[in-house]
Scaffold this motif. Structure first.
Motif, PDB file in Angstrom:
ATOM      1  N   ARG A  90       0.759  -1.425  -0.152  1.00  0.00           N
ATOM      2  CA  ARG A  90      -0.264  -0.285   0.157  1.00  0.00           C
ATOM      3  C   ARG A  90       0.590   1.544  -0.012  1.00  0.00           C
ATOM      4  O   ARG A  90       1.893   1.307   0.882  1.00  0.00           O
ATOM      5  CB  ARG A  90      -0.961  -0.048   1.487  1.00  0.00           C
ATOM      6  N   ALA A 116      -9.089  10.038   7.976  1.00  0.00           N
ATOM      7  CA  ALA A 116     -10.302   9.450   6.767  1.00  0.00           C
ATOM      8  C   ALA A 116      -9.472   9.611   5.045  1.00  0.00           C
ATOM      9  O   ALA A 116      -9.508   8.914   4.352  1.00  0.00           O
ATOM     10  CB  ALA A 116     -11.395   9.698   6.527  1.00  0.00           C
ATOM     11  N   LEU A 120      -7.635   5.973   6.763  1.00  0.00           N
ATOM     12  CA  LEU A 120      -8.034   5.316   7.710  1.00  0.00           C
ATOM     13  C   LEU A 120      -9.146   4.735   7.915  1.00  0.00           C
ATOM     14  O   LEU A 120     -10.476   5.977   7.167  1.00  0.00           O
ATOM     15  CB  LEU A 120      -8.052   6.043   9.115  1.00  0.00           C
ATOM     16  N   ARG A 121     -10.201   3.666   8.659  1.00  0.00           N
ATOM     17  CA  ARG A 121     -11.527   3.460   9.234  1.00  0.00           C
ATOM     18  C   ARG A 121     -11.539   4.059  10.097  1.00  0.00           C
ATOM     19  O   ARG A 121     -10.895   4.372  10.299  1.00  0.00           O
ATOM     20  CB  ARG A 121     -11.642   2.291   9.463  1.00  0.00           C
ATOM     21  N   THR A 122     -12.793   4.426  10.930  1.00  0.00           N
ATOM     22  CA  THR A 122     -13.129   4.967  11.509  1.00  0.00           C
ATOM     23  C   THR A 122     -13.145   4.066  13.124  1.00  0.00           C
ATOM     24  O   THR A 122     -12.500   5.011  14.114  1.00  0.00           O
ATOM     25  CB  THR A 122     -14.933   5.294  11.828  1.00  0.00           C
TER      26      THR A 122
ATOM     27  N   ARG B  39      -8.212   1.672  -1.424  1.00  0.00           N
ATOM     28  CA  ARG B  39      -9.014   2.119  -0.514  1.00  0.00           C
ATOM     29  C   ARG B  39     -10.325   1.166   0.515  1.00  0.00           C
ATOM     30  O   ARG B  39     -11.506   0.758  -0.377  1.00  0.00           O
ATOM     31  CB  ARG B  39      -9.839   3.188  -1.175  1.00  0.00           C
ATOM     32  N   ARG B  40     -10.073   1.307   1.834  1.00  0.00           N
ATOM     33  CA  ARG B  40     -11.717   0.495   2.740  1.00  0.00           C
ATOM     34  C   ARG B  40     -12.412   1.013   3.178  1.00  0.00           C
ATOM     35  O   ARG B  40     -12.745   0.542   3.272  1.00  0.00           O
ATOM     36  CB  ARG B  40     -10.754  -0.789   3.905  1.00  0.00           C
ATOM     37  N   ASN B  41     -12.340   2.288   2.945  1.00  0.00           N
ATOM     38  CA  ASN B  41     -13.450   3.397   4.009  1.00  0.00           C
ATOM     39  C   ASN B  41     -13.123   4.193   3.187  1.00  0.00           C
ATOM     40  O   ASN B  41     -13.838   5.348   3.944  1.00  0.00           O
ATOM     41  CB  ASN B  41     -11.580   4.645   5.099  1.00  0.00           C
ATOM     42  N   GLU B  44     -17.399   5.580   4.512  1.00  0.00           N
ATOM     43  CA  GLU B  44     -16.379   6.137   4.984  1.00  0.00           C
ATOM     44  C   GLU B  44     -16.534   7.581   5.213  1.00  0.00           C
ATOM     45  O   GLU B  44     -16.677   8.634   6.028  1.00  0.00           O
ATOM     46  CB  GLU B  44     -15.776   5.825   7.023  1.00  0.00           C
ATOM     47  N   LEU B  45     -15.177   7.763   4.402  1.00  0.00           N
ATOM     48  CA  LEU B  45     -15.000   8.952   4.115  1.00  0.00           C
ATOM     49  C   LEU B  45     -16.149  10.001   3.151  1.00  0.00           C
ATOM     50  O   LEU B  45     -16.153  10.979   3.069  1.00  0.00           O
ATOM     51  CB  LEU B  45     -13.554   8.663   2.977  1.00  0.00           C
ATOM     52  N   ARG B  48     -17.877  11.141   5.868  1.00  0.00           N
ATOM     53  CA  ARG B  48     -17.198  11.988   6.499  1.00  0.00           C
ATOM     54  C   ARG B  48     -17.682  13.323   6.131  1.00  0.00           C
ATOM     55  O   ARG B  48     -17.038  14.349   6.557  1.00  0.00           O
ATOM     56  CB  ARG B  48     -16.320  11.621   6.758  1.00  0.00           C
TER      57      ARG B  48
END
Lengths: 399, 289
Positions: A90, A116, A120-122, B39-41, B44-45, B48
């Motif tokens: 990554r 974010a 990063l996840r929450t 991009r795992r989020n 959420e992003l 947000r």
């Protein structure tokens, strides 16, 4: 390379610059819908390199050499026009610290937003939040708006978030130029930890010292092309010494140029004390002046008279010339007077040399050791140089 | 290129062959900007960013967040006074009729305007970080959707205060809101790409919205328009979206199948077109900003 983290092959990036800028519809319509004509600009051409996993790789080059474009291609912000880039693991998708920081949000909100953006996840941010704030030393200011932060606090917060972005490859553009020395040290400690954890760092910087200290291998770019790629020390040598565009022609020490009778000659020199009397000994810090006499065959108007002060071993302490003041010597003969209202020499024996040369640096005549004087240390300080100082005692803090 | 400055945007070559890239997520994203395997989020992003925009919208004003509700109410009050008191439009439930129209229209106007500007407004992030560019447009349309849902609660306060009740058709309003979202997102994506190329898209869109406000039955009841123009009026999908929501919530009846189908196909089609155009051009956003 056995295990490259980044492999770039023949990467090229061309920007096209419209000759007539046509950003609005009106301009487009007014030009009769013609195809725009472009100037092509090769920002990068045929860049190939590998970065070994777990190493630090430097990219150097002067402004406009394509460093940032290359980094943006590695980050995926720009797509390349040619070639390919492959990354194992990554890659951190960001080039700068604190991207997306908003001055109207609290430190807490900015951490969540920035983290974010960095991927990063929450729940990961929740878990790391206290650590981030603690590293940034901002526990007391968590719910303050960012606009009330000093630039140092801002950078600390940004860096603390950035190091939580879980990447195998980090891209850093001039990131080390920010923050105070203590903070920079903290950054480098983190970099070292990253390295020991097997993460890879790509560093773009004008700060050659950082590159020398931290990067094993370095790529040197000029005008979008590779100039050198290899061990950092070799590449830096090439960067510093090979590319001096202007090399001043210099006559050998103590000789007249080409042995021919020079059109402008140095005749003599004097050291004067603060009262304007010729002297051989001066008190440190007292005003002084040095006069250099010259003579010319026809016209000295285009000559430059140069004065050099050196220590007895020949190390140059100071040099100045009339060209720097844009002075034109009077024809045939005259004297250049250089005044030193507050000389910085603290103590020691000083050798005076002078030279006459043309404006394009061809030496006409050079006289080494045309004069000398001694500087006697004053009562207030000793040592080679004098500098403006102040001092006071500071009481230890009350307990 | 930094030397060239902002006023000289660099247009990338489009006819050059696509780079052959292996296992490089950003470049593969150039082909499909909606995906990024690293991009795992994503959700959420986007959420947000949307919530942050909502939070920042009335930042610094004394009433702050309350403006999200106050603004449409004030707008409603002004329009109501003008059209009900002065111009004496008498329709059953005109207050609720008008409020619903204003809320839906505001969503379309604010959502598309913000979606169009999203790339430009987030230029500082886009030029420094890689993430699929569609996120900023998604966030903009979502932020205004949240504002719409919040202000709909005000609508329902008035609704129940007027002694009205929901019928079995009411859940269909959610379908209408979904179609509304598709329409706004589709328009936003199209406009965002156009705005990248031509900065006066925003001026044109402002005028288009002004025309749209009067070409859609936001303030006036459909009955005041002669019957023969109705088909023409319903060619504008906004007419359908507003009118059908009113039918469902205020009258408890269903729109015609043909009308519903038209609005659905139009909205989904616009969204598809937006996704397609955005997908083709968005990867160059960082260079054109």
């Amino acid at each position: 390379m056995a295990n490259p983290a980044i492999t770039a092959r023949g990467v090229g990036k061309t920007f096209v610059l419209p000759k007539e800028k046509r950003e609005t519809l009106r301009e487009w319509v007014a030009s009769g819908f013609r195809r725009m004509s472009y100037d092509r600009f090769d920002a990068l051409r045929d860049i190939s390199f590998e970065v070994e996993s777990g190493s630090c790789f430097g990219i150097i080059g002067r402004n406009g050499s394509g460093k940032s474009t290359l980094l943006k291609i590695l980050a995926g912000i720009f797509p390349p026009n040619a070639g390919s880039v492959s990354v194992q693991g990554r890659i951190s998708p960001f080039l700068e610290l604190g991207v997306g920081f908003n001055p109207d949000l609290s430190a807490r909100d900015n951490v969540y937003l920035n983290a974010a953006v960095l991927g990063l996840r929450t729940r990961e941010i929740d878990a790391a939040f206290d650590e981030i704030i603690a590293f940034a030393e901002l526990e007391r200011f968590v719910d303050q708006k960012l606009k009330n932060f000093s630039s140092g606090m801002h950078v600390r917060l940004a860096f603390s978030v950035a190091i939580k972005a879980r990447a195998d490859v980090y891209l850093m553009d001039e990131v080390l130029a920010v923050g105070d020395l203590v903070f920079q040290q903290k950054c480098f400690d983190v970099f070292r930890r990253f390295r020991s954890e097997g993460r890879t760092i790509v560093l773009v910087s004008h700060d050659l010292a950082s590159i020398r200290n931290y990067c094993e291998r370095t790529l040197y770019l000029r005008d979008g092309k590779m100039v050198a790629l290899g061990p950092t020390a070799e590449v830096l040598d090439r960067y510093v010494y090979e590319d001096r565009a202007v090399v001043l022609p210099q006559a050998p020490l103590g000789t007249d140029a080409a042995g021919i009778r020079s059109p402008v000659r140095i005749v003599g020199a004097r050291v004067l004390d603060r009262a304007g009397r010729p002297q051989r000994q001066l008190l440190a810090g007292d005003a002084m002046a040095i006069e250099v006499d010259y003579a010319a065959d026809s016209d000295a108007a285009n000559a430059v008279i140069e004065l050099t002060l050196a220590d007895p071993r020949g190390t140059v302490l100071f040099t100045v010339d009339s060209g720097a003041f844009d002075l034109r010597p009077p024809a045939l003969s005259g004297t250049l007077r250089v005044s030193f209202p507050s000389p910085a020499i603290g103590a020691g024996h000083v050798v005076v040399s002078a030279a006459a040369r043309s404006r394009d640096s061809t030496i006409f005549h050079r006289r080494d050791h045309i004069g000398e004087f001694d500087v006697l240390a004053g009562a207030d300080n000793r040592g080679l140089v004098r500098m403006p100082v102040s001092a006071c005692f500071v009481s230890p803090p009350d307990h | 290129m930094r030397l060239l400055g902002r006023r000289q945007p660099l247009v990338p070559i489009v006819d050059s062959p696509r780079p052959a890239v292996s296992s490089h997520p950003p470049a593969s994203a150039a082909i499909s900007p909606a995906t990024d395997p690293q991009r795992r989020n994503a959700a959420e992003l986007v959420l947000r960013m949307a919530l942050t925009d909502l939070k920042l919208r009335y930042q610094g004003s004394a009433l702050g967040f309350a403006w999200t509700l106050l603004k449409p109410l004030m707008q409603f009050a002004v329009l109501y006074v003008v059209f009900s008191v002065f111009m004496r439009i008498s329709v059953e439930n005109y207050q609720l009729y008008l409020l619903l129209g204003v809320l839906i229209w505001n969503y379309i106007a604010d959502g598309t305007t913000n979606g169009m500007m999203a790339l430009v407004q987030k230029a500082n992030i886009i030029k420094k970080v890689y993430f699929p560019r569609i996120y900023v447009v998604l966030a903009a349309s979502l932020h205004h959707l949240l504002a719409l849902l919040l202000s709909l609660t005000v609508f329902f306060v008035f609704f129940f205060a007027a002694g009205k009740t929901l019928t079995w058709a009411a859940p269909l309003a959610l379908v209408a809101v979904a179609l509304l979202y598709a329409l706004v997102l589709g328009l936003s994506l199209l406009l965002a790409v156009l705005h990248l190329k031509f900065r006066d898209t925003s001026q044109i869109w402002e005028l288009a919205l002004m025309a749209g406000f009067f070409l859609s039955p936001v303030i006036y009841p459909l009955q005041v328009i002669p019957e023969r123009f109705h088909t023409l009026l319903f060619l504008n999908p906004v007419t359908g979206l507003i009118q059908y929501t009113r039918l469902i919530l205020l009258d408890g009846t269903l729109p015609s199948a043909a009308g519903a189908l038209y609005v659905t196909v139009f909205s989904i089609g616009l969204l598809a077109a937006g996704l397609w155009l955005f997908g083709r051009h968005a990867h160059l956003a960082a260079e054109e900003l």
